[in-house]
Design a protein around this motif. Structure first.
Motif, short mmCIF file in Angstrom:
data_model
loop_
_atom_site.label_atom_id
_atom_site.label_comp_id
_atom_site.label_asym_id
_atom_site.label_seq_id
_atom_site.Cartn_x
_atom_site.Cartn_y
_atom_site.Cartn_z
N ALA A 599 0.83 -1.21 0.00
CA ALA A 599 0.00 0.00 0.00
C ALA A 599 0.86 1.26 0.00
O ALA A 599 0.58 2.22 -0.74
CB ALA A 599 -0.93 -0.01 1.21
N GLU A 600 1.90 1.29 0.83
CA GLU A 600 2.75 2.48 0.90
C GLU A 600 3.55 2.67 -0.39
O GLU A 600 3.86 3.80 -0.76
CB GLU A 600 3.67 2.37 2.10
N GLU A 603 0.63 4.00 -2.98
CA GLU A 603 -0.21 5.15 -2.63
C GLU A 603 0.22 6.42 -3.34
O GLU A 603 -0.65 7.14 -3.90
CB GLU A 603 -0.23 5.34 -1.11
N LEU A 606 -1.14 7.10 -6.90
CA LEU A 606 -2.54 7.45 -7.12
C LEU A 606 -2.71 8.87 -7.61
O LEU A 606 -3.79 9.23 -8.11
CB LEU A 606 -3.35 7.25 -5.83
N PHE A 618 -4.81 -1.66 -5.92
CA PHE A 618 -5.64 -1.50 -4.73
C PHE A 618 -6.98 -2.22 -4.89
O PHE A 618 -7.49 -2.82 -3.94
CB PHE A 618 -5.88 -0.01 -4.44
N ALA A 647 -2.11 5.14 4.20
CA ALA A 647 -1.80 4.62 2.87
C ALA A 647 -3.06 4.30 2.06
O ALA A 647 -3.00 4.20 0.83
CB ALA A 647 -0.95 3.36 2.98
N LEU A 648 -4.19 4.15 2.73
CA LEU A 648 -5.40 3.72 2.05
C LEU A 648 -6.41 4.83 1.81
O LEU A 648 -7.29 4.70 0.96
CB LEU A 648 -6.10 2.61 2.85
N TRP A 650 -6.56 7.77 0.39
CA TRP A 650 -6.79 8.42 -0.90
C TRP A 650 -7.40 7.46 -1.91
O TRP A 650 -8.20 7.85 -2.77
CB TRP A 650 -5.49 9.02 -1.42
N TYR A 651 -7.05 6.18 -1.80
CA TYR A 651 -7.72 5.18 -2.64
C TYR A 651 -9.20 5.13 -2.29
O TYR A 651 -10.05 5.09 -3.19
CB TYR A 651 -7.07 3.80 -2.43
#
Length: 1022
Positions: A599-600, A603, A606, A618, A647-648, A650-651
């Motif tokens: 994730a990091e 991220e 994105l 993602f 890390a999540l 903004w997704y």
């Protein structure tokens, strides 16, 4: 059931003839009343629909769908369609020379008739032609059945019926030919010749024509003694060596067709699938339809109870030899081996040997199958197993779950899914009267989904309805192995409980396979090979071995491979998770480390040109990422949990998963003092932003990004000061986001022109960064001002580009949002056809993907289109249907009802019904005051202006229109209704009078304008 009233029966029959397809209201009016509809025909139709719904209560319903009214049934539920389907099948069988099958199908079709077609609704305009067509089809089916019966040698049984049919159709030449054939076969040649002479005379007298060539050919063959005299065939089928079914067979139509093709192309076909998929039942169904079955050359050999591989040939011989009356030759003959004797007994021409449940004897089964196939070129073998036999020439049919409903299905769609049909069928067996309706549908669909659509699991769940309600079964599926223990006492032990079914597969695994299987259970979303190697390997299972072990698990139907991902069915995963717990292997930290790093790493992408690739990662790993986050929360590892959220987030924002951040933020804060200070500061900033009454997603998401940027030093840090600094940031994405948020601030304060530069800078910044999400948001903002000015070419171009980018982005929420905005703009610009195409495309997409909430919310746009198209009555019908679907709308119920009231208000204004509009006004504008956004509040002022004009208060109406400018910063010159209203008010007041009255509202400070609007609409002051 009894449906009272001729007109109600007409409506029911008309909808039933369409078998689930919608019928437009206009067509229904024509079909029910013809050329003389009653006055207020649409209202009369609505009344009929309402009465029919009451008459069908508990049995069926009538739905208002896009395109009209529909009866939510399948063609198989309507006798007319079932009749025509059976008739077509019978006709095809007859043409293929399969008279026995044809006679059975055609007889079943005719048994559906219970009198003349549509007898009780023949006065309906639509009924006469339909009934005539059906009677003609029935007459053809009668003749087809007679032909099949004559081919079977049953001439004596059908002669009387042939005579009666000929009396009803005295000019039917085909019937005459069939009578001649039947009479000839019965030895009555003179009577057969008389039939021809009678027909020849009748044709000449009544029609002035000679008999057809076909009938003359029958006559000449009769004279020459060449007419075929088929021998009578026994009615009974050959002795069956397949076990009789005690329940109906449901679904698997595609698999049956595929297996039929494989059985003609290959000599060894293996149905491979996990336990409980229904391999045995499917194999029996396919075998019973095979041509060898009708010749008595199909043998079924159940192997589940056999534990010794070297006794396999004897077990098969026990079945095949029993049909021959002897197992081995006796007397002085040399003793034969079981394999030799099998080869002798199966050397009968085309034949099928069905070897069922081979997985625990797979090597022995493969060896025997290969030996028999080599020695017997006309033998075919159909096997079932959890893994292939893996010999040359084997064709595989991979059997998975039954089809499940997708998205948010309605009743008709849910009832059409094979998994639901199976559950309902078996539930009806243990609880008579159980049906799928609105009260049971949600629970049944959830049961089917959570049990993966696997037939055995569904049958076990249905059996629980002996003592539980369906909702109770659904709530207890978290403990599925304890719940599902009520299988048939006559079934094999491993088929009596869900646990036993999975344990059978577990027992067939070696140690390495068991190790990987239980560790793979930590991946709820499946995994790529790299993830399995990183998380599941250790000294006992080296990373280099993982590929080979997972391949073995795929072969044994423990794991499914979809593309390059490996996943387990939920029931299998639940069992393996229990085994992981028993083994006391804690791989959760490795699992969390792997997905946190993933994730990091992705991220930051994105917000770049690599955005789509990052989103795809993602999307694929969303379930795993959330599971890893939950595992860190369960371990009370607050720093790592905070890194996950950061890390999540903004997704989640890009995908419209708006509740995820709030949910996990709250869960993290529950960890108390372990929460890092920077996490608390970030969450405090988010809470303060969310608490503000006039926060638009643009500003909120900028604040969110700011909160998680890692640059927030102190709680007192002013987000506004950082916004000002970010406006000139060298980073294009930061600069674009800040300008986007700054534009919102200015626009909400009524400064549309002041935000112009910010909008342009935001667009350029997002283009430079390559962020499609930011571009979509910027284009929506950019199109707003030209829209208000009536520059539709510019606004539509911006919205069309936003739609195209939303398609690339792949987020359904933004795609619907942008295309809906585009459709609205086309309406405002007068392109009603283009707007309707956009709406139709969105409605079709929502229906196809099962997004019922989205489909329901789009009805607002459809109702607005209908109003603009002058179809006020249709618009009201759409809103009536929405009233019954408020629970499906993506808003709180009260807000949904207020939004419906807002659309009805516009309809009342268009209909110039001032009293009704006045009554609706407070409810209609309430959501706009709740959300407190400038565009919605300006709309409220515009509606007040239209209403006051209808009430003959022109000066006050002009002032209300002026309020819309004070609130929004500009008057909406692009709205056709407002342009017409301004013209009318100017005529009434004169140019100067209108200008002065308008200025009385437009010149007010924005707070004063909002207060005035609240007074005019009976709302609390903002």
């Amino acid at each position: 059931m009894d449906v009272p009233g001729v007109r109600l029966r007409m409506l029911l029959a008309r909808l039933a003839l369409e078998a689930g397809r919608p019928v437009q209201a206009e067509s229904l009016i024509d079909d029910l009343w013809g050329e003389e509809p009653p006055s207020g025909a649409a209202a009369a139709l609505q009344g009929l629909v309402s009465r029919l719904r009451k008459a069908l209560h508990g049995v069926g319903s009538v739905e208002l769908a896009p395109g009209g009214y529909r009866l939510p049934v399948r063609p198989a539920d309507v006798d007319v369609h079932r009749f025509e389907e059976l008739a077509g099948q019978g006709r095809r069988e007859l043409a293929a020379g399969r008279a026995r099958e044809a006679a059975s199908l055609l007889g079943a079709a005719l048994e559906l008739w219970q009198g003349p077609a549509l007898a009780d609704v023949l006065d309906a305009p639509f009924a006469r032609n339909a009934a005539t067509r059906l009677q003609e089809v029935r007459a053809g089916v009668v003749e087809d059945r007679f032909e099949a019966e004559v081919h079977l040698g049953r001439h004596a049984e059908v002669l009387a019926d042939l005579g009666a049919a000929a009396a009803e159709r005295p000019l039917g030449e085909r019937l005459a030919g069939l009578r001649m054939r039947a009479l000839s076969a019965a030895g009555r040649q003179s009577d057969a010749l008389a039939v021809y002479e009678e027909m020849r005379a009748r044709l000449g007298e009544e029609l002035g024509v000679d008999p057809s060539p076909e009938l003359r050919e029958v006559y000449l063959s009769l004279l020459r003694g060449e007419l075929e005299r088929p021998a009578a065939q026994p009615a009974e089928a050959p002795p069956s060596r397949l076990p009789a079914s005690v329940t109906s067979f449901v679904g698997r139509e595609d698999e049956i067709a595929a297996l039929a093709r494989l059985m003609t192309a290959a000599r060894l076909v293996t149905i491979v699938g996990p336990g409980g998929a229904g391999k045995t039942r499917l194999a029996l169904e396919v075998a019973a339809r095979d041509v060898a079955y009708n010749r008595g050359r199909v043998w079924f050999v159940p192997l589940a109870g056999l534990s010794e591989p070297d006794r396999l040939a004897d077990a098969v011989l026990g079945v095949v030899g029993a049909s021959d009356g002897r197992l081995y030759d006796g007397g002085g003959q040399p003793r034969m081996t079981a394999a030799d004797r099998l080869a002798e007994l199966l050397d009968v021409g085309d034949a099928v040997l069905l070897l069922d449940n081979c997985e625990h004897l797979v090597d022995a089964a493969a060896e025997l199958a290969d030996a028999l196939l080599v020695r017997l070129p006309q033998l075919r073998i159909l096997a079932t197993s959890r893994e292939p036999l893996a010999i040359t020439g084997e064709a595989l049919c991979h059997l998975g779950p039954l089809a499940l409903p997708t998205g948010e299905p309605d009743l008709a769609e849910a009832s059409g899914a094979a998994a639901v049909r199976l559950f309902v069928d078996r539930a009806g067996g243990v609880r008579p009267g159980f049906t799928l309706d609105e009260s049971t549908m949600d629970a049944v669909v959830e049961i089917c989904r959570r049990l993966d659509g696997m037939p055995l699991a569904l049958e076990l769940a249905a059996a629980k309805l002996r003592s539980m309600r369906v909702e109770q079964v659904e709530r207890r599926l978290d403990d599925r192995f304890r719940l599902l223990t009520s299988g048939s006492r006559a079934a094999l032990p491993r088929e009596r409980t869900l646990l036993a079914m999975v344990e059978w597969s577990w027992d067939l695994l070696d140690e390495a396979e068991r190790t990987l299987a239980r560790r793979l259970s930590v991946f709820p979303g499946g995994a790529h090979l790299a993830a399995l190697e990183a998380v599941c390997s250790d000294a006992s299972l080296p990373a280099d071995d993982v590929l080979y072990v997972v391949d073995a698990l795929v072969e044994k139907s423990i794991v499914q491979q979809v593309g390059d991902r490996y996943r387990m069915l939920e029931t299998v995963r639940a069992y393996m998770a229990d085994r992981l717990s028993d083994a006391a292997e804690d791989i959760a930290p490795r699992f969390a480390d792997y997905f946190l790093a993933l994730a990091e790493r992705h991220e930051p992408l994105l917000r770049t040109r690599d955005q789509l690739a990052a989103i795809a990662v993602f999307d694929a790993e969303q379930d795993n990422l959330v599971a890893a986050l939950r595992s860190t929360l369960a371990a009370r590892d607050a720093p790592r949990a905070y890194r996950f959220v950061r890390a999540l987030f903004w997704y989640w924002a890009n995908r419209g998963l708006n509740t995820q951040l709030e949910t996990f933020m709250g869960a993290l804060l529950e960890l108390g003092d372990a929460v890092p200070p920077e996490a608390r500061r970030a969450f405090d900033l988010l809470r303060s932003a969310s608490a503000a009454r006039e926060v638009h997603p643009a500003r909120l998401l900028w604040i969110t990004q700011r909160a998680f940027s890692g640059e927030l030093a102190e709680p007192a840090d002013s987000s506004d000061s950082h916004l000002r600094l970010a406006l000139t940031s060298p980073d294009p994405w930061q600069r674009a986001t800040a300008n986007w948020a700054h534009n919102f601030t200015l626009v909400e304060a009524g400064d549309l022109e002041g935000g112009a530069r910010a909008r342009e800078v935001a667009l350029r910044g997002f283009e430079e960064a390559g962020d499609r999400w930011g571009l979509v948001m910027s284009l929506l903002a950019l199109g707003r001002v030209p829209s208000l000015r009536g520059d539709f070419a510019t606004s539509i171009a911006a919205f069309e580009r936003a739609v195209a980018l939303s398609v690339e982005l792949g987020t359904e929420e933004y795609l619907y949002w942008t295309r809906n905005r585009l459709a609205r703009e086309r309406m405002r610009g007068g392109d009603l056809d283009g707007a309707h195409r956009d709406l139709r495309a969105m409605l079709d997409r929502a229906a196809t993907s099962g997004q019922r909430r989205r489909e329901a919310s789009l009805q607002f746009s459809l109702a607005n289109w209908q109003r603009r198209a002058g179809r006020l009555e249709a618009s009201e019908q759409t809103l009536d249907a929405l009233e019954g679907q408020v629970h499906r709308l993506p808003y709180p119920e009260q807000m949904a009802r207020d939004l419906i009231a807002g659309t009805r208000l516009m309809n009342r204004l268009a209909a110039r019904s001032a009293p009704e509009a006045r009554a609706l006004l407070p409810r209609a504008v309430r959501p706009n005051f709740t959300r407190a956004q400038s565009n919605g509040l300006a709309w409220a002022a515009e509606q007040v202006g239209e209403l006051l004009a209808l009430e003959d208060r022109p000066a006050e109406a002009a002032t209300a229109l002026g309020l819309s400018e004070a609130i929004r910063g500009a008057f909406d010159e692009g709205e056709p209704a407002l342009r017409a209203l301004v013209a009318a008010l100017t005529d009434r007041l004169g140019p100067d009078g209108y200008r002065d009255a308008y200025a009385a509202g437009a010149d007010l400070p924005r707070p004063a304008a909002l207060t005035r609007l609240a007074d005019l609409t009976a709302q609390p002051a903002l």
